[in-house]
Design an enzyme around this catalytic site. Structure first.
Site, mmCIF file in Angstrom:
data_model
loop_
_atom_site.group_PDB
_atom_site.id
_atom_site.type_symbol
_atom_site.label_atom_id
_atom_site.label_comp_id
_atom_site.label_asym_id
_atom_site.label_seq_id
_atom_site.Cartn_x
_atom_site.Cartn_y
_atom_site.Cartn_z
ATOM 1 N N ASP A 198 -13.206 6.079 -4.548
ATOM 2 C CA ASP A 198 -12.540 5.670 -5.801
ATOM 3 C C ASP A 198 -13.123 6.394 -7.028
ATOM 4 O O ASP A 198 -12.383 6.814 -7.913
ATOM 5 C CB ASP A 198 -12.649 4.150 -6.006
ATOM 6 C CG ASP A 198 -11.565 3.403 -5.255
ATOM 7 O OD1 ASP A 198 -10.558 4.025 -4.877
ATOM 8 O OD2 ASP A 198 -11.728 2.183 -5.037
ATOM 9 N N LYS B 107 -12.987 -4.545 1.320
ATOM 10 C CA LYS B 107 -13.836 -3.409 0.919
ATOM 11 C C LYS B 107 -15.342 -3.720 0.863
ATOM 12 O O LYS B 107 -16.162 -2.845 1.092
ATOM 13 C CB LYS B 107 -13.420 -2.921 -0.475
ATOM 14 C CG LYS B 107 -12.141 -2.105 -0.525
ATOM 15 C CD LYS B 107 -11.936 -1.659 -1.972
ATOM 16 C CE LYS B 107 -10.733 -0.817 -2.178
ATOM 17 N NZ LYS B 107 -10.673 -0.281 -3.545
ATOM 18 N N THR C 22 -8.810 -1.611 2.396
ATOM 19 C CA THR C 22 -8.427 -2.063 1.066
ATOM 20 C C THR C 22 -8.602 -3.574 0.938
ATOM 21 O O THR C 22 -9.136 -4.234 1.847
ATOM 22 C CB THR C 22 -7.007 -1.543 0.692
ATOM 23 O OG1 THR C 22 -6.764 -1.842 -0.668
ATOM 24 C CG2 THR C 22 -5.902 -2.147 1.547
ATOM 25 N N SER D 157 0.817 -1.221 0.000
ATOM 26 C CA SER D 157 0.000 0.000 0.000
ATOM 27 C C SER D 157 0.853 1.275 0.000
ATOM 28 O O SER D 157 1.790 1.412 0.790
ATOM 29 C CB SER D 157 -0.921 0.018 1.225
ATOM 30 O OG SER D 157 -1.600 1.253 1.272
ATOM 31 N N GLY E 274 -13.515 -4.443 -18.075
ATOM 32 C CA GLY E 274 -13.499 -5.006 -16.724
ATOM 33 C C GLY E 274 -14.839 -4.806 -16.033
ATOM 34 O O GLY E 274 -15.612 -3.902 -16.410
#
Ligand code: NAP
Length: 281
Positions: free
Chosen positions: A105, A69, A65, A18, A131
């Site tokens: 995000d 999540k 993370t 991270s 995706g």
């Protein structure tokens, strides 16, 4: 009210990769804030108990993370619209007895895109999203919230793209992965949200020659910084937006909530993270 010496965390499993500590500690130093930002490695089977204990240890909030999540949605008391639309939380804070969750995000993606391509307008735009995982949901949610007209979701596992369509509604079209080179005409924005192209993962095989010249190309992968997709797009004259910009901007709202100062994404911060990426990959 901001605590005198607030402490925030990032929790994941594993967590060593991270870059969040680097980003938040840079801001703490820059703004002379007496606070802390720590990494917490918590395994999935220990997550529920350990997560709630973080408040007792004096933390005011933090980042969540992979792989927590989605799981954390069941542990928070309140979520905002974006977190619910995305179906995942990446930023939480403790407020009195409550745990409040959001997802930044989509904000990070759009803010970076608008910085890189100020001429690009989301309203009525047509996008192609490669995706259909967690990151795709964040991108789709924010594009729809800003009135994109049509989003083609193209994924290797077509059923997952269909799940997205079910969740987000009729502005989503689904396409088979094999068709990805043939659906680019009329596109204003192409986004790679797959892990393809990342160091250590297979290449993203993509021919973007039929993409209109005005189209903006974004890649969520940030290691390497300029992916093959972004390289090809830049060579073809497209405006590009890289994954590092999104990573930096998604961190802004959390820092403001925990430490009481809206931080800036500066060239100096970007350079710091680029150097770290180069040293650690
Ligand atoms: P995820 O939920 O695991 O989704 C992975 C996606 O990649 C799925 O759509 C998957 O397709 C596709 N994929 C994986 N291997 C593939 C292959 N060999 N061929 C075709 N498609 C393949 O992961 P995520 O959380 O969405 O993250 C995706 C990427 O975005 C990662 O590289 C992550 O680091 C990056 N990301 C960046 C930021 C940022 O701030 N820049 C934020 C979030 C994520 P299937 O459904 O068929 O498996």
């Amino acid at each position: 009210m901001t605590l005198k010496s607030p402490k925030a965390f990032v929790v994941g499993w594993p967590i060593d990769h991270s870059r969040s500590p680097l980003i938040h500690r840079y801001w703490l130093k820059t703004y002379h804030i007496k606070g802390e930002y720590k990494k917490k490695a918590i395994a999935p089977d220990k997550f529920a108990k350990a997560f709630l204990k973080l408040r007792d240890k004096g933390y005011c909030g933090g980042n969540i993370t992979i792989p927590h999540k989605v799981r954390v949605m069941d542990l928070v008391d309140e979520t905002d619209v974006m977190a619910r639309k995305i179906g995942a939380v990446n930023t939480i804070h403790f407020s009195g007895d409550k745990v409040i969750g959001t997802n930044t995000d989509g904000y990070g993606f759009l803010t970076n895109l608008q910085n890189c391509a100020p001429h690009w307008i989301c309203r009525n735009s047509h996008a192609v999203v490669l995706g259909a995982g967690g990151a795709a949901r964040a991108v789709v949610a924010i594009l729809l919230a800003r009135d994109a007209q049509k989003i083609i979701v193209c994924n290797r596992t077509v059923e997952k793209a269909m799940d997205l369509q079910k969740h987000f509604g009729s502005r989503i079209e689904v396409q088979h992965w094999e068709k990805r080179n043939e659906i680019l005409a009329g596109t204003d924005l192409l986004v790679n949200t797959t892990s393809l192209g990342m160091i250590g993962k297979p290449r993203l095989e993509m021919d973007i020659n039929s993409l209109p010249a005005k189209a903006v190309v974004a890649d969520l992968v940030y290691s390497p910084l300029e992916t093959r997709l972004l390289h090809a797009a830049r060579k073809n004259g497209h405006t590009i937006a890289d994954g590092l910009g999104m990573l930096l901007h998604q961190a802004v709202p959390g820092f403001e909530i925990w430490f009481g100062k809206r931080p800036e994404v500066t060239d100096e911060l970007r350079k710091l993270v680029v150097e770290d990426l180069e040293n650690r990959t």
